[in-house]
Design an enzyme around this catalytic site. Structure first.
Site, PDB file in Angstrom:
ATOM      1  N   CYS A  64       9.138 -49.607  -9.096  1.00 21.64           N
ATOM      2  CA  CYS A  64      11.127 -49.993  -8.393  1.00 21.64           C
ATOM      3  C   CYS A  64       9.785 -50.384  -6.912  1.00 21.64           C
ATOM      4  CB  CYS A  64      12.029 -49.538  -8.386  1.00 21.64           C
ATOM      5  SG  CYS A  64      13.004 -48.872  -7.113  1.00 21.64           S
ATOM      6  N   CYS A  67      11.190 -47.269  -4.909  1.00 22.22           N
ATOM      7  CA  CYS A  67      10.694 -45.907  -5.280  1.00 22.22           C
ATOM      8  C   CYS A  67       8.860 -45.892  -5.059  1.00 22.22           C
ATOM      9  CB  CYS A  67      10.802 -46.087  -6.964  1.00 22.22           C
ATOM     10  SG  CYS A  67      12.952 -46.152  -7.630  1.00 22.22           S
ATOM     11  N   ARG A 402     -10.066 -11.787  -3.607  1.00 21.41           N
ATOM     12  CA  ARG A 402     -11.025 -12.381  -2.663  1.00 21.41           C
ATOM     13  C   ARG A 402     -12.070 -12.153  -2.166  1.00 21.41           C
ATOM     14  NH1 ARG A 402      -9.752 -10.382   2.872  1.00 21.41           N
ATOM     15  NH2 ARG A 402      -8.939 -12.971   3.834  1.00 21.41           N
ATOM     16  N   HIS A 413     -16.920 -23.242   7.204  1.00 24.92           N
ATOM     17  CA  HIS A 413     -15.977 -23.329   8.036  1.00 24.92           C
ATOM     18  C   HIS A 413     -17.761 -23.231   9.385  1.00 24.92           C
ATOM     19  CE1 HIS A 413     -12.637 -24.356   7.253  1.00 24.92           C
ATOM     20  NE2 HIS A 413     -12.596 -23.287   6.005  1.00 24.92           N
ATOM     21  N   HIS A 458     -12.374 -28.906  -9.019  1.00 25.58           N
ATOM     22  CA  HIS A 458     -11.424 -29.252  -8.035  1.00 25.58           C
ATOM     23  C   HIS A 458     -12.188 -29.052  -6.450  1.00 25.58           C
ATOM     24  CE1 HIS A 458      -8.983 -26.547 -10.027  1.00 25.58           C
ATOM     25  NE2 HIS A 458      -8.510 -27.946 -10.434  1.00 25.58           N
ATOM     26  N   HIS A 484      -9.247 -26.901   2.663  1.00 25.12           N
ATOM     27  CA  HIS A 484      -9.145 -25.016   2.267  1.00 25.12           C
ATOM     28  C   HIS A 484      -7.472 -24.953   2.587  1.00 25.12           C
ATOM     29  CE1 HIS A 484     -10.394 -21.346   3.180  1.00 25.12           C
ATOM     30  NE2 HIS A 484      -9.843 -20.536   2.298  1.00 25.12           N
ATOM     31  N   VAL A 487      -6.102 -26.101  -1.064  1.00 26.66           N
ATOM     32  CA  VAL A 487      -6.979 -25.037  -2.225  1.00 26.66           C
ATOM     33  C   VAL A 487      -5.788 -23.692  -2.331  1.00 26.66           C
ATOM     34  CG1 VAL A 487      -8.514 -23.168  -2.808  1.00 26.66           C
ATOM     35  CG2 VAL A 487      -9.570 -25.689  -2.168  1.00 26.66           C
ATOM     36  N   LYS A 503      -1.719 -16.119   0.499  1.00 25.54           N
ATOM     37  CA  LYS A 503      -2.174 -17.779   0.546  1.00 25.54           C
ATOM     38  C   LYS A 503      -1.537 -18.303   1.172  1.00 25.54           C
ATOM     39  CE  LYS A 503      -5.689 -17.481  -2.489  1.00 25.54           C
ATOM     40  NZ  LYS A 503      -7.141 -17.322  -2.204  1.00 25.54           N
ATOM     41  N   TRP A 506      -2.675 -21.871   7.112  1.00 20.03           N
ATOM     42  CA  TRP A 506      -3.628 -21.693   8.423  1.00 20.03           C
ATOM     43  C   TRP A 506      -4.121 -21.826   8.943  1.00 20.03           C
ATOM     44  CZ3 TRP A 506      -8.207 -20.826  10.449  1.00 20.03           C
ATOM     45  CH2 TRP A 506      -8.703 -19.632  10.807  1.00 20.03           C
TER      46      TRP A 506
END
Length: 663
Positions: A64, A67, A402, A413, A458, A484, A487, A503, A506
């Protein structure tokens, strides 16, 4: 002739339709990665009949066209209300799948898409109620979901859903000055506002906080609380104090985000095996130092601890480096050495390591040679990298949470921001004018060396999906930020999530209010403001040297101090801020590997044993240095012998050629 042409046309048309049908089936509109519950003929009735929560299900067909066009909106809706699952689930069922033909026929699905509501605890109307409205925009459907939940009777109310009706002012006044075990937030709003009810549903999975709503039509309440504009949030603290919550923008996302970030408010754990966080204590109850930090800062101690773990521990699982592994580590050291905004002693060490790797014409390098240089066995003045883990902004509520994965994200980063801010930093490295320099290096390092294979898969999937769309260094900064957050969304509520540091998407509104906007009731990012924030947050001027041990240890230790160094290994029952020392005999033969997405990672202060070398005239030489000396000595001897025989035989030939016998 005309008949045969018509037949041929019909055949071609049939083939085209068949191909489209096959393509529609091979390309699913919804997958397990989407925040929807995928139902089928076997699971539909089992899920909706007498369910503890309500359901909103889209019956669609994968061929469709409407859809297909509507699927992004439905996914966005499901993602927007994913925290409402205890009250109402979002589901889909594909009527184009052959095994679903009968169930769609039984439920009377004639057109696509068809939307059905199913009440909680309902055993009488198993086919649900069809939504007839023409407006299927996200905000409209979300508000209809709220109305549908409120249409439940008290007896049939979804099991875990809190009350959504406004409370009386007397109940609110009774909270003043009263101590409690949790916060209570009261959202005061107009009667036609949905913000209060939506925030209540947003906070359902969290504990440590109760959210209520009241109406602005109660003038006495407004005066008593000092509320001038609505919607507003009035917050009652556990210690009995109370005040208006200061929020920059009066939007649902801001209210929900600020409440989720309150100290002591965290997501409910789905398993009893996870204990409540005990900040500042180890698993054995031993008191350890909890380092106070500002979340608006980046800490050099985290970056240096990450480099220490990477160079001394993670690489240690590879005895030798050759081929692609060697090229990957060379490129990684190149990028870090040129972009790392650290202490001079660390930068000098990285530059020395880079120079050594580039100058060696070897196709295979033993890891111990790299370790000797990182540990500064040559005793070169001014080279030093802290040899233990000291998490600050990356510390967790327990040893297994962590830590290293957080520091690795932070490092990359910082590197992407440095590459965007210092455009000539990678000159003459082979990476100049390459906006993907940092991201591709990160991608290859994670795929080659990072311990968590699932995490690497991943990341590789994310890279294959969109990394080729990055064309500038600014886009590289934003790409890493998006992934990030992707994830974080995937790990939200998982066992690896630190309840003390949930989590979240951010930067949060308290860090960057201008980064957040709302369009048609849905939260959106202002990416121009996000980019400006990232460049400021991960810029060199925002990196705090507090807690860093490198600045006070720029000089190498004396050779005698190596005898007292020992190794420590990661243990699951020791807090990661304890830099304990263990005997060399207690070390495992192979170090355990760690995770990027914080999935069951274990890491602590690991100090690798410095292997003694030889000293000559106050200079330190490692075993590799001595081996190179022997090799050069042998090559020199061979060269001198070659030159001797070369000139010796040349001299003989000259004498023979010029010899004249006396006549």
């Amino acid at each position: 002739m005309a008949f045969s042409m018509a037949v041929a046309f019909c055949v071609k048309l049939s083939l085209a339709v068949g191909l489209l049908f096959v393509q529609a089936h091979s390309t699913r509109l919804y997958t397990e990665e989407d925040p929807v519950v995928i139902l089928n003929s076997e699971s539909l009735k089992r899920s909706v009949v007498n369910s503890s929560s309500a359901w909103l299900i889209q019956f669609y067909s994968s061929w469709c066209g409407h859809c297909i066009q509507y699927s992004p909106t439905w996914k966005a809706l499901a993602g927007d209300v994913k925290d409402w699952a205890q009250a109402i689930h979002i589901g889909v069922l594909d009527c184009a799948v052959e095994k679903n033909f009968d169930i769609c026929k039984e439920f009377g699905i004639h057109f696509y898409p068809t939307f059905r509501y199913f009440k909680a605890h309902d055993i009488t109307n198993e086919f649900g109620k069809t939504y007839q409205g023409a407006d299927r925009e996200l905000q409209t459907v979300r508000q209809l979901m709220v109305n549908f939940i409120q249409n439940h009777t008290r007896k049939a109310w979804p099991t875990n859903c809190p009350p959504l009706d406004p409370i009386r002012s007397e109940h609110i006044f009774s909270l003043m000055g009263r101590k409690a075990e949790h916060y209570t937030a009261v959202i005061i709003e107009d009667g036609d506002s949905y913000i209060g009810r939506e925030v209540i549903l947003d906070l359902m999975p969290f504990e440590g906080l109760a959210v209520k709503r009241a109406l602005s039509s109660d003038k006495h309440l407004m005066e008593k609380l000092g509320i001038i504009t609505v919607p507003s949030v009035y917050l009652f603290y556990p210690n009995g104090t109370h005040s208006i919550m200061n929020v920059q923008k009066r939007l649902r996302f801001f209210f929900s985000s600020f409440l989720k970030l309150l100290p002591g408010v965290h997501r409910k754990q789905s398993t009893s095996s996870l204990q409540q966080p005990q900040l500042g204590k180890s698993g054995q109850g031993t008191q350890v130092e909890w380092k106070e930090f500002q979340k608006s800062k980046v800490y050099m101690a985290d970056l240096e601890s990450g480099l220490h773990y990477l160079l001394r521990v993670e690489l240690a699982t590879h005895k030798t480096l050759e081929g692609e592994e060697l090229k990957t580590i060379k490129d990684f050291v190149t990028v870090v050495a040129k972009l790392f905004p650290g202490q001079q002693s660390v930068v000098k060490l990285l530059e020395t390591l880079l120079e050594w790797l580039v100058s060696l014409p070897l196709e295979k390098i033993p890891y111990d040679a790299i370790l000797d240089l990182v540990n500064n066995k040559m005793r070169i003045s001014g080279l030093y990298l802290s040899d233990h883990v000291q998490w600050v902004g990356c510390q967790g509520s327990s040893m297994a949470l962590r830590g290293y994965p957080c520091s690795l994200w932070t490092l990359f980063h910082v590197l992407t921001v440095q590459a965007a801010s210092r455009l000539d930093a990678l000159a003459n490295t082979g990476f100049e004018d390459d906006p993907l320099a940092v991201l591709q290096t990160m991608r290859r390092y994670i795929g080659t060396f990072f311990g968590c294979q699932e995490c690497g898969k991943h990341f590789e999937e994310m890279a294959q999906e969109s990394l080729n769309q990055v064309k500038t260094v600014d886009e590289a900064v934003l790409w890493l930020w998006r992934k990030h957050n992707q994830v974080n969304a995937r790990l939200m509520g998982s066992m690896s999530e630190d309840p003390a540091f949930p989590k979240t998407q951010w930067p949060t509104p308290d860090l960057c209010s201008t980064c957040h906007e709302e369009e048609e009731g849905l939260h959106v990012w202002n990416e121009q403001m996000v980019l400006a924030f990232l460049k400021q947050h991960y810029g060199a001027s925002n990196i705090s040297p507090k807690y860093s041990s490198t600045s006070s240890r720029a000089e190498p230790e004396s050779p005698a101090s190596d005898k007292h160094k020992a190794n420590t290994k990661p243990t699951s029952n020791i807090h990661h801020n304890q830099n304990l020392r263990a005997s060399p005999e207690s070390l495992p033969k192979h170090q355990k590997r760690t995770d990027l997405d914080a999935e069951k990672q274990k890491h602590t202060g690991i100090q690798v044993d410095a292997r003694p070398g030889m000293t000559f005239l106050g200079l330190g030489f490692s075993s590799v240095d001595m081996s190179l000396c022997v090799l050069l000595y042998a090559l020199s001897c061979v060269f001198l012998m070659f030159m001797f025989f070369f000139f010796h035989f040349r001299s003989k030939r000259w004498k023979t050629r010029n010899y004249r016998p006396y006549v």
